[in-house]
Design a protein around this motif. Structure first.
Motif, PDB file in Angstrom:
ATOM      1  N   PHE A 263       6.846   6.176   9.041  1.00 63.11           N
ATOM      2  CA  PHE A 263       7.854   7.953   9.773  1.00 63.11           C
ATOM      3  C   PHE A 263       7.220   9.365   9.110  1.00 63.11           C
ATOM      4  O   PHE A 263       6.759   9.905   8.499  1.00 63.11           O
ATOM      5  CB  PHE A 263       8.973   7.794   9.682  1.00 63.11           C
ATOM      6  N   ILE A 264       6.911   9.637  10.133  1.00 61.49           N
ATOM      7  CA  ILE A 264       6.067  10.987   9.842  1.00 61.49           C
ATOM      8  C   ILE A 264       6.862  12.080  10.540  1.00 61.49           C
ATOM      9  O   ILE A 264       6.697  11.509  11.808  1.00 61.49           O
ATOM     10  CB  ILE A 264       4.662  11.429  10.113  1.00 61.49           C
ATOM     11  N   ALA A 265       6.925  12.873  10.311  1.00 58.95           N
ATOM     12  CA  ALA A 265       8.149  13.687  10.829  1.00 58.95           C
ATOM     13  C   ALA A 265       6.610  14.963  11.218  1.00 58.95           C
ATOM     14  O   ALA A 265       5.823  15.969  10.545  1.00 58.95           O
ATOM     15  CB  ALA A 265       8.973  14.897  10.380  1.00 58.95           C
ATOM     16  N   LEU A 266       6.584  15.541  12.680  1.00 59.24           N
ATOM     17  CA  LEU A 266       5.901  16.136  13.136  1.00 59.24           C
ATOM     18  C   LEU A 266       6.852  17.569  14.251  1.00 59.24           C
ATOM     19  O   LEU A 266       7.250  17.943  15.346  1.00 59.24           O
ATOM     20  CB  LEU A 266       5.016  15.604  14.223  1.00 59.24           C
ATOM     21  N   PRO A 267       7.052  18.676  13.223  1.00 58.85           N
ATOM     22  CA  PRO A 267       7.767  20.099  13.891  1.00 58.85           C
ATOM     23  C   PRO A 267       6.659  21.164  14.824  1.00 58.85           C
ATOM     24  O   PRO A 267       5.737  21.339  14.380  1.00 58.85           O
ATOM     25  CB  PRO A 267       8.291  20.563  12.438  1.00 58.85           C
TER      26      PRO A 267
ATOM     27  N   GLU B 185       8.118  11.447  15.141  1.00 57.03           N
ATOM     28  CA  GLU B 185       9.123  11.943  16.012  1.00 57.03           C
ATOM     29  C   GLU B 185       8.705  14.127  15.575  1.00 57.03           C
ATOM     30  O   GLU B 185       8.293  14.661  15.145  1.00 57.03           O
ATOM     31  CB  GLU B 185      10.724  11.623  15.261  1.00 57.03           C
ATOM     32  N   GLU B 186       8.704  14.034  17.163  1.00 56.66           N
ATOM     33  CA  GLU B 186       7.800  15.852  17.307  1.00 56.66           C
ATOM     34  C   GLU B 186       9.501  16.520  17.324  1.00 56.66           C
ATOM     35  O   GLU B 186      10.565  15.273  17.597  1.00 56.66           O
ATOM     36  CB  GLU B 186       7.317  15.962  18.617  1.00 56.66           C
ATOM     37  N   CYS B 187       9.628  17.737  17.037  1.00 54.44           N
ATOM     38  CA  CYS B 187      10.580  18.722  17.694  1.00 54.44           C
ATOM     39  C   CYS B 187      10.342  19.707  17.662  1.00 54.44           C
ATOM     40  O   CYS B 187       9.395  20.464  17.161  1.00 54.44           O
ATOM     41  CB  CYS B 187      11.375  18.521  16.205  1.00 54.44           C
ATOM     42  N   GLU B 188      10.319  20.906  19.143  1.00 55.54           N
ATOM     43  CA  GLU B 188      10.079  21.646  19.293  1.00 55.54           C
ATOM     44  C   GLU B 188      10.136  22.890  18.493  1.00 55.54           C
ATOM     45  O   GLU B 188      11.274  23.034  18.667  1.00 55.54           O
ATOM     46  CB  GLU B 188      10.055  21.682  20.807  1.00 55.54           C
ATOM     47  N   THR B 189       9.109  23.592  17.591  1.00 51.20           N
ATOM     48  CA  THR B 189       9.316  25.042  17.354  1.00 51.20           C
ATOM     49  C   THR B 189       9.458  26.155  17.490  1.00 51.20           C
ATOM     50  O   THR B 189       9.760  27.117  17.254  1.00 51.20           O
ATOM     51  CB  THR B 189       8.994  24.932  16.381  1.00 51.20           C
ATOM     52  N   GLU B 190       8.551  25.805  18.602  1.00 53.42           N
ATOM     53  CA  GLU B 190       7.586  27.821  19.350  1.00 53.42           C
ATOM     54  C   GLU B 190       7.335  28.351  18.304  1.00 53.42           C
ATOM     55  O   GLU B 190       7.213  29.566  18.547  1.00 53.42           O
ATOM     56  CB  GLU B 190       9.328  28.167  20.497  1.00 53.42           C
ATOM     57  N   TYR B 191       7.056  27.483  17.215  1.00 54.78           N
ATOM     58  CA  TYR B 191       5.998  28.863  16.516  1.00 54.78           C
ATOM     59  C   TYR B 191       7.326  29.735  15.133  1.00 54.78           C
ATOM     60  O   TYR B 191       6.401  30.767  14.847  1.00 54.78           O
ATOM     61  CB  TYR B 191       4.944  29.192  17.134  1.00 54.78           C
ATOM     62  N   ASN B 192       8.243  29.478  15.636  1.00 54.19           N
ATOM     63  CA  ASN B 192       9.342  30.095  15.421  1.00 54.19           C
ATOM     64  C   ASN B 192       9.485  29.387  14.168  1.00 54.19           C
ATOM     65  O   ASN B 192      10.479  28.601  13.922  1.00 54.19           O
ATOM     66  CB  ASN B 192      10.739  30.055  16.464  1.00 54.19           C
TER      67      ASN B 192
ATOM     68  N   CYS C 145      14.499  21.858  13.013  1.00 52.63           N
ATOM     69  CA  CYS C 145      13.243  20.594  13.169  1.00 52.63           C
ATOM     70  C   CYS C 145      12.966  19.727  11.468  1.00 52.63           C
ATOM     71  O   CYS C 145      13.525  18.538  11.373  1.00 52.63           O
ATOM     72  CB  CYS C 145      11.999  21.159  13.867  1.00 52.63           C
ATOM     73  N   TYR C 146      12.950  20.880  10.859  1.00 54.03           N
ATOM     74  CA  TYR C 146      12.535  19.916   9.599  1.00 54.03           C
ATOM     75  C   TYR C 146      13.601  19.007   8.935  1.00 54.03           C
ATOM     76  O   TYR C 146      13.375  18.392   8.426  1.00 54.03           O
ATOM     77  CB  TYR C 146      11.871  20.734   7.935  1.00 54.03           C
ATOM     78  N   GLU C 147      14.470  19.870   9.105  1.00 56.66           N
ATOM     79  CA  GLU C 147      16.844  19.974   7.948  1.00 56.66           C
ATOM     80  C   GLU C 147      16.801  18.023   9.272  1.00 56.66           C
ATOM     81  O   GLU C 147      17.362  16.927   8.318  1.00 56.66           O
ATOM     82  CB  GLU C 147      17.584  20.397   8.292  1.00 56.66           C
ATOM     83  N   ARG C 148      15.995  18.199  10.785  1.00 56.16           N
ATOM     84  CA  ARG C 148      16.160  17.237  11.827  1.00 56.16           C
ATOM     85  C   ARG C 148      16.299  15.830  11.041  1.00 56.16           C
ATOM     86  O   ARG C 148      16.638  14.802  11.390  1.00 56.16           O
ATOM     87  CB  ARG C 148      16.522  18.273  13.060  1.00 56.16           C
ATOM     88  N   LEU C 149      14.294  16.088  10.931  1.00 57.35           N
ATOM     89  CA  LEU C 149      13.549  15.443  10.917  1.00 57.35           C
ATOM     90  C   LEU C 149      13.269  14.500  10.176  1.00 57.35           C
ATOM     91  O   LEU C 149      13.275  13.166   9.964  1.00 57.35           O
ATOM     92  CB  LEU C 149      11.894  15.871  11.282  1.00 57.35           C
ATOM     93  N   LYS C 150      14.054  15.526   8.456  1.00 56.51           N
ATOM     94  CA  LYS C 150      13.180  15.167   7.446  1.00 56.51           C
ATOM     95  C   LYS C 150      14.759  13.680   6.892  1.00 56.51           C
ATOM     96  O   LYS C 150      13.907  12.720   6.399  1.00 56.51           O
ATOM     97  CB  LYS C 150      13.923  16.155   6.088  1.00 56.51           C
ATOM     98  N   THR C 151      15.507  13.379   7.657  1.00 55.95           N
ATOM     99  CA  THR C 151      16.495  12.549   6.971  1.00 55.95           C
ATOM    100  C   THR C 151      16.643  11.234   8.266  1.00 55.95           C
ATOM    101  O   THR C 151      17.536   9.784   8.293  1.00 55.95           O
ATOM    102  CB  THR C 151      17.982  12.226   7.009  1.00 55.95           C
ATOM    103  N   LYS C 152      15.468  11.710   9.519  1.00 54.05           N
ATOM    104  CA  LYS C 152      15.730  10.073  10.692  1.00 54.05           C
ATOM    105  C   LYS C 152      14.087   9.527  10.241  1.00 54.05           C
ATOM    106  O   LYS C 152      13.991   9.507   9.205  1.00 54.05           O
ATOM    107  CB  LYS C 152      14.811  11.585  11.408  1.00 54.05           C
ATOM    108  N   ASN C 153      15.071   8.217  11.150  1.00 52.48           N
ATOM    109  CA  ASN C 153      14.372   6.997  10.084  1.00 52.48           C
ATOM    110  C   ASN C 153      13.985   6.585   9.198  1.00 52.48           C
ATOM    111  O   ASN C 153      13.050   5.874   8.808  1.00 52.48           O
ATOM    112  CB  ASN C 153      12.668   6.702  11.273  1.00 52.48           C
ATOM    113  N   GLY C 154      15.245   6.559   7.989  1.00 50.34           N
ATOM    114  CA  GLY C 154      15.421   5.963   7.188  1.00 50.34           C
ATOM    115  C   GLY C 154      14.020   7.194   6.200  1.00 50.34           C
ATOM    116  O   GLY C 154      13.234   7.097   5.162  1.00 50.34           O
ATOM    117  N   GLY C 155      13.846   8.214   6.842  1.00 53.55           N
ATOM    118  CA  GLY C 155      13.155   9.150   6.032  1.00 53.55           C
ATOM    119  C   GLY C 155      12.085   9.837   6.348  1.00 53.55           C
ATOM    120  O   GLY C 155      10.686   8.879   6.233  1.00 53.55           O
TER     121      GLY C 155
END
Lengths: 352, 430
Positions: free
Chosen positions: B23-27, B66-73, B80-90
């Motif tokens: 799993f790779i996190a893509l904010p 998995e992507e998560c929209e950051t709007e560059y903000n 987004c980082y906090e949400r994705l980091k634990t998903k799908n086994g980390g």
């Protein structure tokens, strides 16, 4: 039914002048604080704490600061993020340059620096008001960010102008887990909200509201407009400064001046407009709305497995539509909705 | 009924079964002012993931993202980082493609044991892996780019000694991004005796009349355009209006995409910029057209953007990440899912040389990347490209490398200062 005050008689001035005169309110608030302080840090996930609750509390504090200025004293401001930046960068410098300075003292000093900047940029408010004042506070926004990018001393000569917040250590205890940071932020925000509430109920708050409602009349009955307005600027900026320091230390960790851009000022302005101008509760509700709703919409769109580009545009559209809807239904914000709801509960089941 | 179904989907989504995929996190960001860059970059990376998965994954391990929209903000990015980091086994890796977000998560990475790549942006001093074990400014940093720019300008004038007395304008976005190269440019100006004129443009950069007036008065030999977003096409058009030859303008690599030149029309013809990809077509891109887009899995909505600068940059990122998984699997077990720590090791022991690039169908697409604990950057080489009115063409046949001794010294000084500030003892991780 739920709000029947039958039997709650006020026999002293003190009991009549409480912040929450109705017993149910006191119990509810006490319960909520207990829940937030004792239950939430134990059971909430790190994501919930560090990505949702901490920014929510920090933005609430910033919105409260702006609400003091705009909602209670009637001085429109677009410089909120600048005051936050002053608080953050001043705290950073105090800690970096005075080793061993207590962290909380550094936050307070950061807030005081923001207050001084607030007073300086509040001076035009003595001559101009409304949109013209908004334009002059806009200058604060640009000036402060410009200073931070131009003067290397302020960022401790970091080559790209980015600062790294030091670790939060208070009385030897290091706040490094999401739960501990949350408790720290909650304690500071709750304390400052209580202070604000009391300030607003006192002579100071009444003078602000008098100036807001009609400054000429306020002057005639003896409030000094200059002192009143500048005090509002100072207190408001102090709140924003502390919020900015918390934003840097408890949330972002490493900050570039761009993090405190005009966009952030606008977001905080939207918070008080949606939450309720001139209401402490409104600051919290507005912050919750602006921070949580996009996250919720984003998670919802994800779970419906919409393509990301569609999802994010849809999110913006729904968010915009909801703002318009709320403002048409209740132009006085969410706090007013809550107040109406409370009135209804008091009368229920008898509408008259 | 509808609401029940909605609830069911929601519950289903929240209780996702832990999948046996890497799993790779893509904010990422696909809306807002920087959407062009974000959609191209993440589109490229996802196209590459789809290709790898269509070919059976990395030793059988499929890639999940998995992507998560950051709007560059930055604030949204951290959420987004906090949400994705634990998903799908980390999450095993993260790439926010935003300086602000990268800075915001910098401290959390070590605690969470998740490596982050910052391809061509961010802290240049993170190249020192002893201080920043979890950050990888792969391929090249702003400092090496600035040094390479001076090298290129020197070559163009016939050697470093010919730079003496020349005037070079640094026209920059007035933010951390625009100020990042200043230490290198200032040091080289002193070393080679050229005059460095620093002219700032207030973000977002849509108003540059006075700056170009200043440039016209100074009559510089070269203008370095350290721009971003809307600032680039405005600069190119204003240069034309002021009669400044675009051939003398050298853009940073965030000022050198189709999205910057096409809106400028004729004005952009002859304009040069830096890049860490060689523009052109590659067997890999053909394969993506055939296997990914033909089966309807392509990520770009506009197929004309396949092979564009941002898309290729995303492909490059995808290649390096997948190679890191491969390298890590060679050490920790083939066919297994790599944890963040193992992935970090993979990123630190990359060796994507020309032979490997050939095998991937991407020979010459990017410089050889060989990382180590000392050098998280792995290359530092760039190319210069020129816009011919329709497409980008590489005008330096070989990769350009600037004064690396100078940049290395800056990296050491700056990262050690950071280590002292943060009380980190610099050391290599196993």
């Amino acid at each position: 039914m739920f709000y029947r005050e039958a039997g709650q008689f006020k026999t002293t001035y003190e009991s009549d002048g409480q912040i929450f005169p109705i017993r149910q309110d006191r119990i509810a608030l006490g319960g909520l604080l207990l829940l937030a302080l004792a239950i939430v840090p134990v059971f909430a996930s790190p994501y919930m704490l560090s990505a949702i609750l901490i920014p929510f509390l920090i933005f609430s504090l910033a919105a409260l600061g702006l609400n003091i200025l705009t909602g209670y004293c009637g001085q429109l401001s677009l410089g909120t993020a600048a005051f936050m930046a002053v608080g953050a960068f001043a705290s950073f410098n105090f800690i970096a340059r005075l080793p061993g300075i207590p962290m909380l003292l550094a936050f307070v000093l950061g807030g005081l620096c923001a207050a001084m900047v607030g007073i300086a940029f509040g001076l035009p408010s003595l001559r101009i008001r409304g949109f013209y004042l908004a334009a002059s506070t806009l200058a604060t926004q640009f000036f402060v960010v410009w200073c931070l990018t131009k003067i290397p001393y302020l960022t401790n000569y970091s080559s790209s102008g980015v600062i790294t917040a030091q670790k939060i250590v208070i009385f030897g205890y290091q706040f490094d887990t999401p739960a501990s940071k949350y408790v720290l932020v909650l304690a500071i925000v709750a304390l400052m909200a209580l202070l604000a509430k009391n300030m607003i109920r006192s002579n100071v708050g009444r003078s602000w509201m008098a100036v807001r409602d009609m400054d000429v009349a306020a002057e005639v009955i003896g409030f000094r407009p200059m002192r009143t307005k500048l005090l509002a600027f100072a207190v408001s900026s102090f709140y924003c400064g502390v919020a900015g320091a918390l934003y840097a230390y408890a949330y972002l960790g490493t900050v570039e001046p761009e993090a405190y851009n005009l966009d952030l000022s606008f977001r905080i302005l939207f918070m008080i407009i949606i939450g309720g101008v001139g209401s402490v509760l409104g600051s919290f509700l507005g912050a919750a709305f602006i921070v949580l709703l996009p996250v919720f919409l984003n998670i919802l769109a994800h779970s419906l497995s919409l393509p990301t580009s569609v999802a994010s545009n849809l999110e913006l559209m729904v968010f915009g539509a909801l703002i318009i809807f709320f403002l048409i239904v209740e132009p006085h914000g969410l706090a007013r909705l809550w107040q109406v709801g409370k009135e209804k509960l008091r009368l229920w089941p008898f509408p008259h | 009924m509808k609401s029940i179904m909605l609830c069911a989907t929601l519950i289903g989504a929240f209780n996702q079964v832990q999948a046996a995929d890497q799993f790779i996190a893509l904010p990422s960001y696909r809306v807002g002012p920087y959407a062009a860059g974000g959609s191209g970059f993440y589109g490229g990376a996802i196209d590459y993931f789809n290709l790898i998965n269509a070919n059976g994954g990395v030793n059988g391990v499929k890639i999940q993202w998995e992507e998560c929209e950051t709007e560059y903000n930055p604030s949204r990015g951290i959420e987004c980082y906090e949400r994705l980091k634990t998903k799908n086994g980390g999450a095993s890796m993260v790439e926010p493609l935003s300086t602000g977000i990268a800075y915001g998560v910098l401290d959390r990475l070590v605690q969470d044991k998740i490596p982050m790549t910052t391809l061509g942006y961010g802290r240049s001093d993170a190249a020192n892996g002893k201080v920043f074990p979890y950050v990888f400014p792969l391929i090249t940093s702003y400092w090496n780019q600035a040094a390479a720019m001076i090298k290129y300008l020197a070559d163009k004038n016939g050697g470093y000694d010919k730079l003496k007395g020349k005037k070079i304008v640094h026209l920059y976005h007035d933010s951390a991004f625009g100020k990042e190269p200043l230490p290198v440019l200032e040091a080289q100006a002193k070393q080679y005796g050229f005059e460095l004129i620093k002219i700032a443009v207030a973000p977002p950069g849509s108003e540059q009349q006075s700056q170009w007036l200043q440039i016209r008065q100074a009559k510089p030999d070269h203008v370095i355009l350290w721009g971003w977003g809307v600032m680039n096409s405005v600069a190119i058009k204003t240069a034309q209006r002021n009669g400044f030859p675009r051939e003398k303008m050298l853009g940073v690599w965030w000022a050198g995409s189709e999205e910057d030149t096409i809106p400028s029309g004729d004005a952009a013809k002859g304009y040069t910029s830096m890049t860490f990809n060689t523009p052109g077509n590659y067997p890999l891109i053909d394969e993506i057209r055939k296997k990914v887009y033909a089966s309807g899995k392509g990520n770009l909505a506009d197929q004309a953007r396949i092979g564009s600068v941002y898309h290729m940059r995303g492909l490059t990122a995808g290649i390096l990440w997948v190679e890191a998984i491969r390298v890590a699997q060679d050490k920790f077990g083939k066919g297994k899912i790599m944890t963040g720590e193992q992935m970090r090791w993979g990123l630190e022991n990359l060796n994507v040389d020309e032979a490997r690039q050939k095998a991937l169908g991407a020979f010459g697409m990017f410089p050889t990347v060989k990382t180590s604990c000392d050098d998280h950057e792995g290359s530092g080489a760039v190319k210069v490209q020129q816009w011919d009115g329709k497409k980008w063409i590489a005008i330096t046949p070989n990769w350009v490398v600037g004064d690396k001794a100078l940049t290395r010294k800056l990296v050491e000084d700056s990262s050690n200062a950071y280590a002292a500030e943060k009380k980190i003892t610099p050391s290599c991780m196993k």
